[in-house]
Design a protein around this motif. Structure first.
Motif, short mmCIF file in Angstrom:
data_model
loop_
_atom_site.label_atom_id
_atom_site.label_comp_id
_atom_site.label_asym_id
_atom_site.label_seq_id
_atom_site.Cartn_x
_atom_site.Cartn_y
_atom_site.Cartn_z
N GLU A 127 8.50 -1.07 2.21
CA GLU A 127 7.25 -1.16 1.47
C GLU A 127 6.32 -2.08 2.25
N ASP B 8 0.82 -1.20 0.00
CA ASP B 8 0.00 0.00 0.00
C ASP B 8 0.86 1.26 0.00
N SER B 9 1.99 1.20 0.71
CA SER B 9 2.81 2.40 0.90
C SER B 9 4.29 2.08 0.75
N LYS B 10 5.05 3.13 0.44
CA LYS B 10 6.50 3.04 0.36
C LYS B 10 7.07 4.21 1.13
N ILE B 11 8.23 3.97 1.76
CA ILE B 11 8.93 5.05 2.44
C ILE B 11 10.42 4.81 2.29
N GLU C 172 2.03 -2.45 4.15
CA GLU C 172 0.79 -1.80 4.56
C GLU C 172 1.12 -0.57 5.39
N GLN C 173 0.28 0.41 5.29
CA GLN C 173 0.55 1.69 5.94
C GLN C 173 0.73 1.54 7.46
N GLY C 174 -0.06 0.75 8.12
CA GLY C 174 0.05 0.56 9.57
C GLY C 174 1.37 -0.09 9.96
N TRP C 175 1.75 -1.13 9.22
CA TRP C 175 3.01 -1.81 9.51
C TRP C 175 4.19 -0.87 9.29
N LEU C 176 4.18 -0.13 8.18
CA LEU C 176 5.26 0.82 7.89
C LEU C 176 5.35 1.89 8.97
N ALA C 177 4.22 2.37 9.42
CA ALA C 177 4.22 3.39 10.47
C ALA C 177 4.84 2.86 11.76
#
Length: 152
Positions: free
Chosen positions: A18, A3-6, A20-25
């Motif tokens: 890379e 879902d997201s990359k940072i 899911e947003q919750g896991w990345l956060a």
């Protein structure tokens, strides 16, 4: 599919992820929480890890003396051969393993010290005295050279 990359870098610390947003956060929070302690940790540069001559008590993190004061302390202000040897040892104590005449000349220039008339000749004179030894692409200071500087 993520879902997201940072991706970010802070000095020697970098993070890329890379998911899911919750896991990345959560992962980013962990890194940001640990960042202050990671910032104090020193990351060994290739020069420091390859430095087998360096005494840990004289590593680049603990040796902070200026080149000018080091040259003066070693009474190498008026003799170019001695100034070359002192500048080379100053670089070695700051973590350089394979020294070159260009590195010594650059260190002197960068620290507003008198330049050497012929750095290669200064190296050759130190080699003939047994204070330095040439290696493939550089040189190192021998124990006799360190003794001449009062290091041993």
């Amino acid at each position: 599919m993520p879902d997201s990359k940072i991706q970010f870098a802070l000095g020697a610390l970098s993070f890329s992820g890379e998911g899911e947003q919750g896991w990345l956060a959560d992962q980013l929070d962990k890194i940001l929480h640990a960042a202050p302690s990671l910032g104090r940790a020193t990351v060994a540069s290739p020069v420091e890890t390859a430095n087998e001559q360096s005494d840990p008590a004289q590593s680049s993190t603990s040796f902070t003396q200026t080149l000018a004061s080091y040259i003066k302390e070693k009474n190498a202000e008026s003799n170019q051969t001695q100034r070359f040897l002192a500048a080379a040892n100053w670089l070695r104590r700051r973590g350089a393993q394979k020294l070159t005449t260009a590195m010594v000349s650059k260190a002197l220039a960068d620290n507003q010290q008198k330049r050497l008339g012929n750095p290669a000749d200064c190296l050759n004179q130190n080699v003939s005295k047994g204070f330095c030894e040439k290696t493939d692409g550089g040189f190192y200071i021998t124990p006799d050279g360190l003794k001449a500087l009062g290091e041993q």
